[in-house]
Design a protein around this motif. Structure first.
Motif, mmCIF file in Angstrom:
data_model
loop_
_atom_site.group_PDB
_atom_site.id
_atom_site.type_symbol
_atom_site.label_atom_id
_atom_site.label_comp_id
_atom_site.label_asym_id
_atom_site.label_seq_id
_atom_site.Cartn_x
_atom_site.Cartn_y
_atom_site.Cartn_z
ATOM 1 N N ASP A 114 0.857 -1.191 0.000
ATOM 2 C CA ASP A 114 0.000 0.000 0.000
ATOM 3 C C ASP A 114 0.896 1.246 0.000
ATOM 4 O O ASP A 114 1.278 1.746 1.050
ATOM 5 C CB ASP A 114 -0.903 -0.032 1.242
ATOM 6 N N SER A 125 0.178 4.189 -0.574
ATOM 7 C CA SER A 125 -0.477 5.398 -0.052
ATOM 8 C C SER A 125 -0.044 5.687 1.391
ATOM 9 O O SER A 125 -0.292 6.773 1.911
ATOM 10 C CB SER A 125 -1.998 5.262 -0.115
ATOM 11 N N LYS A 126 0.621 4.703 2.035
ATOM 12 C CA LYS A 126 1.130 4.940 3.394
ATOM 13 C C LYS A 126 2.605 5.357 3.357
ATOM 14 O O LYS A 126 3.252 5.499 4.380
ATOM 15 C CB LYS A 126 0.958 3.686 4.264
ATOM 16 N N LEU A 146 2.107 10.186 0.750
ATOM 17 C CA LEU A 146 0.768 10.478 1.270
ATOM 18 C C LEU A 146 -0.018 11.438 0.377
ATOM 19 O O LEU A 146 0.564 12.328 -0.244
ATOM 20 C CB LEU A 146 0.874 11.084 2.669
ATOM 21 N N ASP A 155 -4.220 12.875 3.822
ATOM 22 C CA ASP A 155 -3.488 12.013 4.761
ATOM 23 C C ASP A 155 -2.305 12.763 5.379
ATOM 24 O O ASP A 155 -2.009 12.620 6.562
ATOM 25 C CB ASP A 155 -2.990 10.756 4.048
ATOM 26 N N PHE A 200 -2.862 7.656 11.957
ATOM 27 C CA PHE A 200 -2.606 7.257 10.569
ATOM 28 C C PHE A 200 -1.448 6.253 10.479
ATOM 29 O O PHE A 200 -1.584 5.203 9.870
ATOM 30 C CB PHE A 200 -2.298 8.507 9.719
ATOM 31 N N PHE A 201 -0.315 6.576 11.097
ATOM 32 C CA PHE A 201 0.848 5.683 11.029
ATOM 33 C C PHE A 201 0.822 4.604 12.113
ATOM 34 O O PHE A 201 1.062 3.440 11.855
ATOM 35 C CB PHE A 201 2.161 6.469 11.175
ATOM 36 N N ARG A 242 0.142 2.028 9.729
ATOM 37 C CA ARG A 242 1.100 1.588 8.701
ATOM 38 C C ARG A 242 1.868 0.382 9.207
ATOM 39 O O ARG A 242 2.839 0.514 9.946
ATOM 40 C CB ARG A 242 2.070 2.717 8.343
#
Ligand SMILES: [Zn+2]
Length: 282
Positions: free
Chosen positions: A116, A118-119, A122, A126, A211-212, A257
């Motif tokens: 992924d 997108s992690k 960003l 995000d 998020f992380f 993440r």
């Protein structure tokens, strides 16, 4: 003469180190390198005088009485320059400076591939979320709770879960070819749903979903010593609650993440992440 004096200092440091393992409120192991912990001896404990206070920059530092000596237990940030640093020490109305030396340590490199991406790179939304969260986490890291007599900070930690130590602290990380911040904790490989235990007695400072870091619990052990448990599948504690060593704070998972289920465990001392392995008896 100088040489003799230095040998005496080393002898004193050895004496402290050998006593530590038997103390009830053991100190973390000393390691004067970025990401480590320094023990700075402030002087003899006296019945009449109050405990000295210490600061590194503006951040208060934990001062512990061990075997008749006041010792400042100083967390050293991973990005702290090597060389001589000054600890500000206040006793009564007086303030003085004590210097200590930070040596070099080259942590290994680790390359990680995340499906992924997108992690890693960003989106704007995000990115804004992650930046806001980092600032909130920064405030939590600097939190200070003075402990009452009889409830001293206990740095004699247990591993929050039994499992393979997958990624050690300090690894210089490259995600999908992009250099990112070094690894600020210790990863324990555990299956999803494994109970995660408080490493020592303390008070829940915060719980959140980042998020992380994913679902995260912060435990405040007092005097600027805080532990952080990340990527949880479920959180079982509430902010303000007191926990005992070994008490379950949640279940492991892979929220945030994470390339697979594991516990990311960080230890914070005077506002900076330090090597959790220094708090576990070998
Ligand atoms: Zn990790």
């Amino acid at each position: 003469m100088m040489h003799f004096y230095r040998r005496r200092i080393i002898a004193v440091l050895f004496a402290i180190a050998s006593c530590v393992s038997t103390a009830i409120h053991a100190l973390p192991m000393a390691s004067n390198v970025p990401g480590g912990v320094a023990h700075v001896v402030l002087g003899a404990v006296s019945d009449h005088a109050e405990a000295p206070r210490a600061w590194l920059g503006e951040q208060a530092v934990w001062v512990s009485a061990e075997h008749g000596q006041w010792i400042a237990v100083v967390g050293l940030a991973l990005d702290l320059p090597t060389g001589t640093h000054a600890l500000r020490v206040g006793s009564g109305a007086e303030t003085r400076e004590l210097s200590f030396v930070v040596g070099t340590k080259r942590y290994p490199e680790q390359r990680i591939t995340l499906k992924d991406s997108s992690k890693v790179v960003l989106s704007t939304v995000d990115e804004e979320r992650a930046v806001a969260e980092i600032s909130r986490i920064q405030t939590l890291k600097r939190h200070w709770r003075a402990t009452a007599t009889g409830q001293e900070t206990d740095a004699n930690f247990i591993l929050p879960a039994q499992g393979r130590l997958a990624s050690r602290f300090g690894l210089r990380r490259i995600f999908n070819g992009e250099p990112r911040a070094p690894h600020s904790g210790l990863d324990v490989a555990v299956a999803r749903g494994t109970p995660i235990k408080a490493s020592s007695t303390g008070q829940i400072l915060a719980v959140d979903d980042y998020f992380f870091n994913g679902k995260t619990v912060f435990v405040d052990h007092g005097n600027g010593l805080i532990s952080m448990y990340c990527h949880l599948d479920r959180i079982d504690v509430r902010t303000g609650e007191f926990v005992k060593q070994g008490q379950r704070v949640g279940l492991s998972g892979m929220t945030g993440r994470a390339s697979g289920p594991h516990l990311h465990w960080s230890v914070i001392l005077n506002g900076v992440m330090v090597d959790p392995a220094l708090f576990i008896k070998p």
